[in-house]
Design an enzyme around this catalytic site. Structure first.
Site, PDB file in Angstrom:
ATOM      1  CE  LYS A 241      -2.999   2.589   3.168  1.00  0.00           C
ATOM      2  NZ  LYS A 241      -3.608   2.595   4.528  1.00  0.00           N
ATOM      3  CG  ASP A 246      -5.602   8.508   4.676  1.00  0.00           C
ATOM      4  OD1 ASP A 246      -6.412   9.129   3.960  1.00  0.00           O
ATOM      5  OD2 ASP A 246      -5.926   7.589   5.445  1.00  0.00           O
ATOM      6  CE  LYS A 253      -6.197   9.283   8.136  1.00  0.00           C
ATOM      7  NZ  LYS A 253      -6.669   8.126   8.912  1.00  0.00           N
ATOM      8  CG  ASP A 264      -1.892   5.421   5.261  1.00  0.00           C
ATOM      9  OD1 ASP A 264      -1.800   4.371   5.920  1.00  0.00           O
ATOM     10  OD2 ASP A 264      -2.959   5.806   4.745  1.00  0.00           O
ATOM     11  CG  ASP A 323      -9.643   7.784   7.191  1.00  0.00           C
ATOM     12  OD1 ASP A 323      -8.599   7.843   6.501  1.00  0.00           O
ATOM     13  OD2 ASP A 323      -9.627   7.836   8.431  1.00  0.00           O
ATOM     14  CD  GLU A 325      -6.709   5.610   2.585  1.00  0.00           C
ATOM     15  OE1 GLU A 325      -5.567   5.252   2.934  1.00  0.00           O
ATOM     16  OE2 GLU A 325      -7.614   5.876   3.403  1.00  0.00           O
ATOM     17  NE  ARG A 327     -10.593  -1.046   4.230  1.00  0.00           N
ATOM     18  CZ  ARG A 327     -11.048  -1.268   5.466  1.00  0.00           C
ATOM     19  NH1 ARG A 327     -12.159  -1.961   5.658  1.00  0.00           N
ATOM     20  NH2 ARG A 327     -10.405  -0.781   6.512  1.00  0.00           N
TER      21      ARG A 327
END
Length: 472
Positions: A241, A246, A253, A264, A323, A325, A327
């Site tokens: 990933k 993010d 967030k 991230d 949030d 995202e 996956r």
């Protein structure tokens, strides 16, 4: 050829290893309480320890002068005593503290209780500094490696972990999608791999709609990076990933939750570190590395809660939280990976806070339906001191990743078992789950440890490398 490095860091080891060079290094005696009482230990050292009140508490350090009539440094320094505690394997890399506490010079670790390779790896990991944005420090201690240590293997492990740490620690203004791609390209060039990129609108043309959806609002375009190396019979595919930052998207967030979101892309960093180790060792495999790279930003064209998108595999996904995202981009990458047969398919991602609630920051969960793979990975985790813990792909929760008007939801309601439902979501995009494992890593040390400062961290890659190399 030395292992790949982003900035050509100096080695923590002394050059010119061998019997002739050991005489110029000072000994560090790494001791348990029993070792200190051992009559084979030089009486001068035992007496010095007693007079100084030295205990073998883990991390304790006592410098020792030259013994009368003995050899030592010009300044009279003859060595050091270092405490391992009563259970040295509970802190397997305690020697990392030596890299930050010994005076500059050449040193060698002497221990009856700690394997030499483990002691050396701890020292090297503890020597890590992320000083890109601060003045460089002065001289540091260097470690002499005895002949019995495989220096090349040790240096590639350190290089892989250093790469992971450097990538995660670099802030997004210097490591956005463009820069992460540049690092990926540089890694591939170093080992003669083939690297390709699918960028921006070409993602839609080549059927990677979810990667495009997540990253389209960012200033730097979303992309899918692919590396191919080697021609061995065993086919290894790594998927990481690569969310360079993010914000949470429109489901933004809180400010406090964004402070560490430069990490991230920790899944991408970890698979790149693992790929470095595989290629540097010249393992007889066919290696494929896939990294979907995006920044989850907010703009007029950002994806919205309630939107429904069709994935590369054809499954439709309802966006119930922007949030969640990571996956989504992994779904397209895993579907693409599954279009070619792999003997081992590994994905790594800083995916869920639920994994941290369950197991904390230092113990990443892994998920697989392959019992043999699970057993091998659990064994390797223990033997390499690379903590991992298996969580179940519990079928009873599969209903939670479905929704009324689409095949799947990216954010099941209820907030329970979040790490498991995320893994079950990913599983839907893997064509054959035999040989597939998903690791939900944190990628960060929240507190300093002997072998690691606060900051980015490699997790699971030493254990994964072990099972790959052992199976050849």
């Amino acid at each position: 050829m030395p292992p790949f490095s982003l900035d050509h860091r100096p080695s923590p080891f002394t050059p010119g290893e061998g019997p002739t060079s050991s005489g110029s290094s000072l000994p560090v005696y790494a001791l348990t309480p029993g070792d200190l009482l051992n009559e084979t230990l030089d009486p001068f050292l035992r007496n010095w320890a007693r007079q100084a009140g030295f205990t073998t508490e883990s991390g304790a350090l006592l410098l020792v002068p030259s013994s009368p009539g003995g050899a030592g440094a010009a300044d009279g320094l003859g060595g050091a005593l270092f405490g391992l505690g009563t259970q040295p394997l509970d802190a397997p890399f305690a020697t990392g503290k030596l890299a930050r506490s010994l005076p500059p010079g050449r040193w060698r670790i002497v221990s009856e209780s700690l394997p030499a390779e483990q002691a050396a790896l701890g020292f090297a990991l503890g020597a890590y500094r992320f000083d890109r944005y601060k003045p460089k420090t002065g001289e540091r201690p260097l470690l002499h490696l005895d002949d019995g240590i495989d220096r090349a293997a040790l240096e590639r492990t350190v290089a892989g972990i250093t790469l992971v740490r450097d990538l995660i620690n670099t802030p997004t203004n210097d490591l956005g999608p463009d820069a992460l791609e540049a690092a990926f390209q540089a890694l591939g060039r170093h080992y003669g791999a083939t690297v390709t990129t699918i960028l921006g609108e070409d993602l839609l043309k080549q059927n990677f709609p979810l990667i495009h959806t997540v990253g389209r609002a960012a200033e730097q375009a979303p992309r899918l990076l692919e590396m191919r190396w080697g021609s061995g019979a065993k086919r290894i595919t790594l998927v990481g990933k690569g969310v360079c930052f993010d914000t949470g998207g429109l489901d933004i967030k809180p400010a406090a939750s964004m402070l560490l979101m430069k990490k991230d892309m920790g899944g991408a960093a970890n698979v790149m570190g693992l790929a470095l180790m595989i290629m540097d060792a010249g393992l007889d495999v066919s290696l494929r590395v896939l990294v979907p790279v995006v920044e989850n930003s907010i703009a007029g064209n950002a994806f919205r809660p309630g939107d429904i998108y069709r994935s590369r595999k054809g499954l439709t996904v309802q966006i119930d939280n922007t949030d969640a995202e990571g996956r989504l981009i992994l779904a397209d990458a895993l579907a693409y990976a599954s279009e070619s047969k792999s003997d081992l398919l590994i994905d790594m991602a800083t995916l869920t806070g639920a994994a941290r609630v369950a197991l904390g920051p230092d113990l990443p969960p892994f998920f697989t339906d392959d019992e043999a793979l699970a057993a091998d990975l659990s064994r390797a985790s223990v033997s390499t001191h690379d903590p991992l813990w298996r969580l179940p792909l519990f079928k009873g929760y599969e209903k939670d990743v479905t929704t009324r008007i689409a095949d799947l939801t990216n954010a099941p309601s209820g907030g329970m078992a979040g790490a498991i439902t995320a893994a079950l979501f990913l599983k839907r995009f893997v064509a054959d789950t035999s040989g597939w494992v998903h690791l939900d890593v944190y990628g960060w040390n929240p507190t300093e440890r002997p072998h690691a400062p606060v900051g980015g961290e490699a997790q699971g890659i030493r254990a994964l490398y072990d099972i790959i190399a052992r199976d050849l």
